[in-house]
Design an enzyme around this catalytic site. Sequence first.
Site, PDB file in Angstrom:
ATOM      1  N   GLU A 167     -63.330-117.613 -33.780  1.00  0.00           N
ATOM      2  CA  GLU A 167     -61.938-117.181 -33.678  1.00  0.00           C
ATOM      3  C   GLU A 167     -61.168-117.415 -34.975  1.00  0.00           C
ATOM      4  O   GLU A 167     -60.351-116.594 -35.371  1.00  0.00           O
ATOM      5  CB  GLU A 167     -61.234-117.888 -32.510  1.00  0.00           C
ATOM      6  CG  GLU A 167     -61.660-117.390 -31.138  1.00  0.00           C
ATOM      7  CD  GLU A 167     -61.395-115.904 -30.931  1.00  0.00           C
ATOM      8  OE1 GLU A 167     -60.552-115.337 -31.645  1.00  0.00           O
ATOM      9  OE2 GLU A 167     -62.046-115.314 -30.066  1.00  0.00           O
TER      10      GLU A 167
ATOM     11  N   TYR B 214     -58.003-115.465 -47.215  1.00  0.00           N
ATOM     12  CA  TYR B 214     -57.056-116.333 -46.503  1.00  0.00           C
ATOM     13  C   TYR B 214     -57.585-117.763 -46.453  1.00  0.00           C
ATOM     14  O   TYR B 214     -57.906-118.287 -45.371  1.00  0.00           O
ATOM     15  CB  TYR B 214     -56.799-115.814 -45.088  1.00  0.00           C
ATOM     16  CG  TYR B 214     -55.897-114.610 -45.022  1.00  0.00           C
ATOM     17  CD1 TYR B 214     -54.682-114.597 -45.673  1.00  0.00           C
ATOM     18  CD2 TYR B 214     -56.262-113.485 -44.292  1.00  0.00           C
ATOM     19  CE1 TYR B 214     -53.842-113.499 -45.612  1.00  0.00           C
ATOM     20  CE2 TYR B 214     -55.430-112.375 -44.223  1.00  0.00           C
ATOM     21  CZ  TYR B 214     -54.221-112.383 -44.880  1.00  0.00           C
ATOM     22  OH  TYR B 214     -53.399-111.299 -44.819  1.00  0.00           O
TER      23      TYR B 214
ATOM     24  N   TYR C 109     -52.171-117.166 -30.496  1.00  0.00           N
ATOM     25  CA  TYR C 109     -53.299-116.304 -30.142  1.00  0.00           C
ATOM     26  C   TYR C 109     -54.576-117.120 -29.967  1.00  0.00           C
ATOM     27  O   TYR C 109     -55.271-117.016 -28.948  1.00  0.00           O
ATOM     28  CB  TYR C 109     -53.536-115.194 -31.187  1.00  0.00           C
ATOM     29  CG  TYR C 109     -54.942-114.691 -31.052  1.00  0.00           C
ATOM     30  CD1 TYR C 109     -55.285-113.841 -30.011  1.00  0.00           C
ATOM     31  CD2 TYR C 109     -55.976-115.166 -31.875  1.00  0.00           C
ATOM     32  CE1 TYR C 109     -56.601-113.451 -29.800  1.00  0.00           C
ATOM     33  CE2 TYR C 109     -57.283-114.783 -31.673  1.00  0.00           C
ATOM     34  CZ  TYR C 109     -57.586-113.926 -30.639  1.00  0.00           C
ATOM     35  OH  TYR C 109     -58.877-113.573 -30.415  1.00  0.00           O
TER      36      TYR C 109
ATOM     37  N   ASP D 197     -53.704-110.265 -29.466  1.00  0.00           N
ATOM     38  CA  ASP D 197     -54.031-109.964 -30.863  1.00  0.00           C
ATOM     39  C   ASP D 197     -53.620-108.521 -31.153  1.00  0.00           C
ATOM     40  O   ASP D 197     -52.957-107.881 -30.339  1.00  0.00           O
ATOM     41  CB  ASP D 197     -55.530-110.181 -31.107  1.00  0.00           C
ATOM     42  CG  ASP D 197     -56.351-109.076 -30.491  1.00  0.00           C
ATOM     43  OD1 ASP D 197     -55.914-108.515 -29.459  1.00  0.00           O
ATOM     44  OD2 ASP D 197     -57.416-108.746 -31.034  1.00  0.00           O
TER      45      ASP D 197
END
Length: 348
Positions: free
Chosen positions: A35, A80, A118, A136
Site C-alpha cells: 500500500e 516520492y 486512505y 483512492d
Amino acid sequence: MQDRLLGWFDRHQRVLPWRARKGRRPDPYHVWLSEIMLQQTTVVTVGPYFEKFLKKWPSVQKLAAASQDEVLAAWAGLGYYARARNLHKCAQAVTNDYGGVFPDTEEGLLELPGIGPYTAAAIASIAFDVPATAVDGNVERVVSRFFSIEEPLPASKKTIREKAAQLAKGVSRPGDFTQAFMELGATVCTPRKPKCGLCPWKDDCAARRKGNAEELPRKLAKAAKPVRYGKVFWLSDGKGRFLIHKRAGQGLYGGMYQLPTTEWITDRKAAAKLPAPFQETIKPCPLGESVRHSLTHFDLVLEIWTAKAPRAGTVKGLEEACWIHSENIGDYGLPTLMRKAIGLCAGL
DNA sequence: TATCCGTGGCG
DNA sequence: TCGCCAAGGAT
C-alpha cells in the site's frame, strides 16, 4: 450492489504479488508494504520493488533494523522519497512500540508515519477484514460516475467519501470489497474509454445513463509547470571514480545521493553563471549535454559540467562527499534524475 | 485549503 | 510532444 461487485471480483481479480491466495488471510506486513509503494504509483512499477523489498527484508523487524541509506537505495527510482523515509520510521515504530504487530484498526494505523486516511482504511480492511472504506483515485472515479457527481474535485471529495461509505455499509467481506472497488476503477471504470459493458454496476450507473462517464470526475485545472535550471558536476579522480554526496533535509530528494549540483532555479540567466567556489577550485568545463527531467511541480534542465578534481572534497558542501565507481551506483540512493546524468557521463 | 513531493506509461 | 494520472501523505 455489493454482491454484484464481489461476484465480479471473484471472477475477474488480477493476480498480484501482494494479494493472498483465495481463502487465506494476507500478511499485514505485505499489505502495508504494497500500500505504501502503491501510493501514486502504478501496479506495474511497484511489482519488482515489492519483490525486492520482501526478499531483502522478509519481516517488519528486518526492515526496521536496516539503515535509512539501505532503504533509500532499495527505493531509488520509485519516487516520492518521503514515502521511503516514513516506511522506515513506521517499521521501527511497529517493531519498537507495537511488538512487531501492526494495529488492526483504522485509528491505530492512522497514528503511524506514512499512513493517512486512505492507507489506514485499506490496511484495516484488506489485512484484517475490518469494515473501512478506502477512497483512492479509482474509488473517486467510480463513485463520481455512479452518482454522476458534476462538482469538480477536490471540492467533491467529501460527497464522494460519503457515497463510497454508503455503498460499502454492512458488506460481508470488507477486505475483498475494498480491493474490488479499486479493481473496478483500475480495470473497467478507467479514466479513458471505460468498459461500461463489462461493469457489474452498469444498470444503476447514472453517468452511463447520461452518457458522460468519460467526462467524470471533473477536475479543477492545474497550474502550469515552471522550468528550473542548474548545473551538475561530473567530478572524476582519474582512476574511474566520481564524486557523489548526500542531500540533506526532508524536502525534495531528502536523504538521497546526488552528483554535486548548483541550486535549481527558474532564472535561466542566473543559472548560467558558474558559482565561484567551483570556478576557483575545480575549474570545470561544460560537457555540451543536458539532463531533462520532469518532477511534480517543475521541469528541470541540468547542464552537465565535468572536471578532473581529486581535491573536490575541499569545496564547501562537499566535505562529506564520497568517490564511487559507476558499477556500484546500485548501493546508493541515487534518484532517476541522477542516474540519467551518470548514464551520460559514465565512460568519460 | 493549498502546496510540496517522483517517475513512467499511455493516447 | 504533451497532458494526464497512478491503491496519497505531510505540512
